[in-house]
Design an enzyme around this catalytic site. Structure first.
Site, PDB file in Angstrom:
ATOM      1  N   HIS A  67      33.599  29.767  -0.392  1.00  0.00           N
ATOM      2  CA  HIS A  67      32.975  28.431  -0.140  1.00  0.00           C
ATOM      3  C   HIS A  67      33.813  27.706  -0.904  1.00  0.00           C
ATOM      4  O   HIS A  67      34.535  27.873  -1.915  1.00  0.00           O
ATOM      5  CB  HIS A  67      31.383  28.628  -0.629  1.00  0.00           C
ATOM      6  CG  HIS A  67      31.160  29.099  -2.075  1.00  0.00           C
ATOM      7  ND1 HIS A  67      30.923  30.606  -2.211  1.00  0.00           N
ATOM      8  CD2 HIS A  67      31.088  28.589  -3.251  1.00  0.00           C
ATOM      9  CE1 HIS A  67      30.844  30.649  -3.566  1.00  0.00           C
ATOM     10  NE2 HIS A  67      30.795  29.737  -4.143  1.00  0.00           N
ATOM     11  N   CYS A 200      26.747  28.449 -11.378  1.00  0.00           N
ATOM     12  CA  CYS A 200      28.458  28.724 -10.952  1.00  0.00           C
ATOM     13  C   CYS A 200      29.261  27.580 -10.708  1.00  0.00           C
ATOM     14  O   CYS A 200      28.588  26.627 -10.843  1.00  0.00           O
ATOM     15  CB  CYS A 200      28.288  29.912  -9.511  1.00  0.00           C
ATOM     16  SG  CYS A 200      27.952  28.652  -8.123  1.00  0.00           S
TER      17      CYS A 200
END
Length: 696
Positions: A67, A200
């Protein structure tokens, strides 16, 4: 709603998209480009590969979720591939056959972020994953994703009201959950209450997957649980009563924890975000055990919001990795001082000549001519050399002061990476003492590590509650500075200064073949990872020697700069000589690489290396090694730490510098063209044909 995220055109079932993550990511990025979801697939794939380099995106169960955010992404999108040949994305249990590429615009709206995070959470559900593997058509995958993301669950979850049926379900799930269930005896007076923070770097996928993995593990263990995912779709902070009632805290993060001081004094379990996904039951069990252990590690509220706090202290990291992260933190904070100070010194040379670096014959013998001019003159009282000499002296003096901060800043932020903000002052003290005793760069490295370790040890001392408020602002800085400063002055200073002197003398004595070998090694290091730790180590070696100013150190700086310019220039030249070997996005990147290489920005070659590392990186290393060797053989010196050909006036033989650069660039170009000519990259052999045959 999912029509805005995924369509049948961005779903591919049972395809061969390549044999490595780079090929699969490129395949899916190009597919999003064909679907009109990104204006520059190569930028998207570069961003996803850069994210992959930081932490692998493979998950247990044969899943991968690369991603990224990219300016070229026009709308938040998903591309999905069910692979016919599994590809290793770094998951602990083997390669993946289900791959989602999650693409988000740089300024993505919160509703799109919530949809993407909902998908990430669905991927921890076995029923959803099984349905993806059994889906008979592209349309069915779209329906499954739609069902998964439409509920858009809230960011903060509590399982405190979990019914008794949850415990029964836990009994049906063995594995790691059994250990937790054994810890919680039926006779417990009070169910433990655990709170968790997950985060994250991108805040899109791992943040929410870790949150749900911990939530389900807590349900299996019969634990009251609350989680605060600090992600892109927004954060719902814990209420004060939830924090007050928590028996322990879990920090599953790869970035700093927002509002860390809220949990001051609570028992804590820390790890990277991926451990919470891979071992959630084990982390819940550890948190329960910590809640009952009076000697468990506790949250230091003084280290609130430190950028490297979670990453640097994650308990799942090895000792060596922690040391590496601390050193790289110090280097990253030091480099701006190097760039600013070095270029200001170079500007001073340009305006006033090299003599401003000499010591004066005045009573102020400790000052350089440039510093003396700056301190003893003004615009209203110019020196004999006029305005040019005065401005050159001022520029040189400012640059020299900035360069004098290199070792203190290096040591200070190494200590910061280990002990957070309370470690900064003792770290700076260690660096200043290192300079004072002549230990220089080596002393700064050792002193910073010692300062961080000492401050961390002091922060863990069991102090009365009234003293905890004084700990970060008085106790740690005072005793940390005293201890590390005393060690540097009384024990370590002279030995480290001796090592520094021997290294300097060794460099000064280098000549002939030994000097050329050093140039080869530096060239290989500069081209090995193009801005990574090895590249930075070579650059740091050169720039810290720049402050000494002796000829061998200046030659090292020239070798490092010349070798670092080779990769982008070689790739740019290769795209011109053999354009058919490169895709259209790569040819566009080649145009930009001309300027990046000329300016000594090695990262200009990363798009090429990320897509085809096996052929590109060894070719660039060959060119860099030749350039470094020639620089040392020619005796070229460089007084500026950055700038490439734009600081040619700081070189003693700039024509020889260009000759070495040209030779390295040509060799790198020949090697990469030959490598690509006799074996096309996997992404071009497999991804492109599939894109032509898959129906839209």
């Amino acid at each position: 709603m999912s029509d805005n995220i995924i369509t049948a055109a961005t779903v591919h079932l049972d395809v061969d998209a390549g044999s490595d993550p780079a090929a699969v990511i490129t395949y899916l990025a190009e597919n999003l480009g064909e679907a009109g979801r990104t204006t520059d697939p190569s930028e998207l794939s570069r961003a996803a590969l850069a994210r992959e380099a930081k932490s692998a995106t493979g998950l247990p169960g044969g899943i991968a979720i690369p991603h990224a955010r990219a300016a070229s992404v026009t709308t938040a999108s998903l591309a999905f591939a069910r692979l016919s040949n599994n590809v290793d994305f770094g998951a602990p249990d083997g390669p993946a056959d289900l791959v989602f590429l999650i693409a988000a615009p740089e300024g993505a709206a919160s509703d799109h972020m919530k949809l993407l995070s909902s998908l990430a959470r669905a991927l921890v559900r076995p029923d959803f994953v099984a349905a993806l593997r059994e889906a008979p058509s592209d349309e069915r995958v779209v329906e499954l994703v739609d069902e998964a993301i439409n509920p858009a669950p809230a960011g903060s979850t509590s399982t405190s009201a979990a019914p008794a049926a949850g415990a029964a379900a836990a009994a049906a799930v063995p594995a790691a959950g059994t250990k937790t269930a054994k810890t919680l005896s039926p006779d417990s007076q009070k169910r433990p209450s655990i709170v968790a923070i997950t985060a994250c770097p991108t805040g899109i996928a791992h943040t929410y997957m870790a949150a749900d993995a911990l939530k389900y593990a807590a349900e299996r263990a019969g634990v009251d649980f609350h989680v605060e995912p600090q992600g892109s779709s927004g954060t719902t902070p814990f209420t004060p009563d939830v924090i007050a009632g928590a028996d322990a805290v879990i920090f599953a993060t790869d970035v700093g924890v927002k509002g860390k001081s809220r949990f001051s004094g609570k028992p804590v379990i820390e790890s990277g975000v991926k451990r919470a996904i891979n071992e959630p039951d084990k982390m819940i069990a550890e948190a329960v055990e910590a809640s009952r252990n009076p000697h468990a590690s506790r949250v230091d509220g003084s280290a609130d919001d430190g950028a490297g706090a979670a990453e640097g202290s994650a308990s799942s990291l090895s000792f060596g990795k922690k040391i590496q992260q601390a050193l790289m933190t110090g280097v990253s904070y030091m480099i701006p001082f190097v760039a600013a100070g070095g270029l200001l010194i170079a500007l001073g040379f340009l305006l006033a000549g090299y003599e401003i670096a000499n010591k004066t014959l005045d009573s102020s013998k400790t000052l350089s001519d440039g510093a003396y001019i700056a301190l003893n003159n003004s615009l209203w009282d110019l020196p004999a050399g006029g305005l040019g000499q005065y401005l050159g002296g001022v520029s040189f003096a400012i640059g020299a002061l900035a360069m004098s901060m290199l070792v203190p800043v290096l040591a200070g932020y190494i200590s910061f990476a280990i002990a957070d903000r309370p470690g900064i002052a003792p770290g700076f003290v260690a660096g200043l003492v290192s300079v004072a005793v002549g230990a220089s760069f080596i002393g700064g490295l050792i002193g910073g590590l010692i300062a961080g370790a000492v401050c961390l040890a002091i922060s863990r001392l069991p102090l009365p509650q009234w003293a905890r408020g004084l700990q970060p602002v008085i106790i740690i800085p005072l005793f940390g500075s005293l201890i590390v400063g005393g060690l540097m002055f009384m024990l370590l200073g002279k030995p480290l200064a001796w090592v520094t002197t021997q290294l300097t003398d060794g460099l000064n004595s280098m000549s002939g073949s030994s000097k050329i070998v050093l140039g080869v090694v530096l060239g290989l290091m500069m081209c090995f990872d193009l801005g990574g730790p090895v590249n930075k180590a070579a650059y740091l070696f050169a720039t810290t020697g720049l402050a000494i100013g002796d000829t061998p150190q200046l030659e090292i700086m020239a070798a490092v700069m010349c070798a670092g310019m080779v990769p982008p220039l070689a790739m740019a030249l290769a795209t011109v000589i053999r354009p058919g070997l490169f895709t259209e996005p790569e040819r566009e990147n080649g145009k930009a690489a001309w300027f990046l290489g000329a300016a000594f920005i090695s990262e200009g070659a990363i798009p090429f290396a990320a897509k085809d590392p096996i052929r590109v990186i060894p070719s660039m290393m060959a060119g860099g090694a030749l350039a470094g060797a020639l620089i040392m053989a020619f005796g070229v010196t460089q007084r500026a730490p950055h700038g490439g050909i734009f600081v040619f006036f700081t070189m003693n033989h700039w024509l020889l510098f260009l000759a070495a650069l040209a030779a390295g660039t040509v060799l790198g170009t020949v090697c990469v063209v030959a490598a690509k000519q006799f074996g096309r990259s996997a992404s071009r052999q497999t991804a492109a044909p599939e894109l032509e045959t898959i129906p839209a």
